[in-house]
Design a protein around this motif. Sequence first.
Motif, PDB file in Angstrom:
ATOM      1  N   PRO A 193     -26.040 -16.945  71.196  1.00 58.49           N
ATOM      2  CA  PRO A 193     -26.974 -15.819  71.306  1.00 58.49           C
ATOM      3  C   PRO A 193     -26.514 -14.700  72.234  1.00 58.49           C
ATOM      4  N   ARG A 194     -25.613 -15.001  73.190  1.00 57.92           N
ATOM      5  CA  ARG A 194     -25.232 -13.986  74.168  1.00 57.92           C
ATOM      6  C   ARG A 194     -23.774 -13.569  73.992  1.00 57.92           C
ATOM      7  N   ALA A 195     -23.519 -12.299  74.238  1.00 53.10           N
ATOM      8  CA  ALA A 195     -22.160 -11.766  74.100  1.00 53.10           C
ATOM      9  C   ALA A 195     -21.203 -12.426  75.085  1.00 53.10           C
ATOM     10  N   ASP A 196     -21.678 -12.732  76.308  1.00 55.31           N
ATOM     11  CA  ASP A 196     -20.788 -13.360  77.285  1.00 55.31           C
ATOM     12  C   ASP A 196     -20.392 -14.765  76.854  1.00 55.31           C
ATOM     13  N   GLN A 197     -21.280 -15.493  76.171  1.00 51.64           N
ATOM     14  CA  GLN A 197     -20.916 -16.816  75.659  1.00 51.64           C
ATOM     15  C   GLN A 197     -19.813 -16.700  74.610  1.00 51.64           C
ATOM     16  N   SER A 200     -23.729 -24.585  80.127  1.00 51.25           N
ATOM     17  CA  SER A 200     -24.414 -23.748  79.155  1.00 51.25           C
ATOM     18  C   SER A 200     -24.934 -24.607  77.994  1.00 51.25           C
ATOM     19  N   TRP A 220     -25.388 -24.489  74.812  1.00 51.17           N
ATOM     20  CA  TRP A 220     -25.191 -24.045  73.432  1.00 51.17           C
ATOM     21  C   TRP A 220     -24.915 -25.227  72.504  1.00 51.17           C
TER      22      TRP A 220
END
Length: 419
Positions: free
Chosen positions: A46-50, A94, A96
């Motif tokens: 969901p996140r760009a940094d991930q 994290s 994910w």
Amino acid sequence: MSTTDGARRRPQWRGRQMTTRTRTRALTAGDTALADFTERLFGHLPRADQRRWARVYLQGLLTTPGKKSVRRLAASVTESPTASQSLQQFINASPWDWNPARTELLRWVEERHPVRSWTIGQVCFPKRGEHSVGVHRRFDPVAGRIVNCQLGFCLFLSLDGMSVPVDWRLALPEAWVTDPVLRRRARISPEAVHQAPEALVLELVDSIAARTSSAHPPVVADLSRLGNAAALIGVLGRRGHDFLVSVPPALPVRAAALAPGGDPARTPGRGGTTAGDFARLGNTSHPYTMPLAGPGARSQRQQQQRIHSALVRVPEGDSAGRGAQQIYRLFGERRPDGRSGGPVWLTNMNRHRMDDLLHLVRGSARSGAVLGSLADEFGLLDFEGRSFPGWHHHMTLMSAAYAYAVAVRERAEPGRRSA
């Protein structure tokens, strides 16, 4: 199932597979391709940094020489002083989901190559101390002693001339799922339970069967060290899978019923009560010039061998219904002195040519060699693995890195296949 020895050996890739330096040059030239590959597999994050850290980790696995610790991976890709901490957070903490990435990896490989079999591999991860998730003292038949280790299972897509890992399971000893302190410390998901190795193998097969869009190929596995191989054989058959499995020589079997007018004196395996007996006594003989030895073998004999086979039933595996009439082909190598040698294989693909079955055997050995490559070049044994999600995250990214490296090599050396 490929033996743990495949991951422990440190085979020399140079000359057979791409070296880290060669891959680094190819990655520099194909940076956009790696970005597209990362977006496809990890675009669900969901996140760009991930998504960014997924790419950093992949690039680190592909280009970092030597040990693949998180700190070294971060240092090899970025000069940021906080990259190591961020990468550690992404892998170990994290939350994910790794399953969508594994599904996309499966489909990415299937789009590029016909899949010849689903091959199960087994890996022992030696560990010091008691903090790595699932660590336990087990007897390792390859090492011949009790070792402190994690035990993992992998499903490979066996292709023409190569094998690619796409899914993993970690064995959790009962103590790790019943002790709330251990569960909380390792962040073990609520649905994770203690399962026997046979159940983990079946879970891998069920999982890929539910996700693939292709026809189901044969399941190839080494069940020779599993305690309840017969029951697993029966379940695979009842679920409609073709399979070729290496079984314990002591597995109880009995001769298949004779055709009308058959000669009892010529019944393959007459007088035998185990799989090893039938492999030794079977009277159907096939010449074979490739080694039948499994992936953990120390030597590979190239002279012509004789493969002896017999039609058998597996009483325990037949006991649950449909299998009551199931006939299997059992085969193994017979040495000149009359003794059997190497693995004993059992299959429900009775109408297949022996050459086709032996080709699947060779694919199983190739998956064992890939485990060695994963240990050598992609950090299979380098990850500390203290958290349950962290272990799965690392295995997912490592499998993706290996698949991408195979694709890079194919582009760099058209017409050549990986081992």
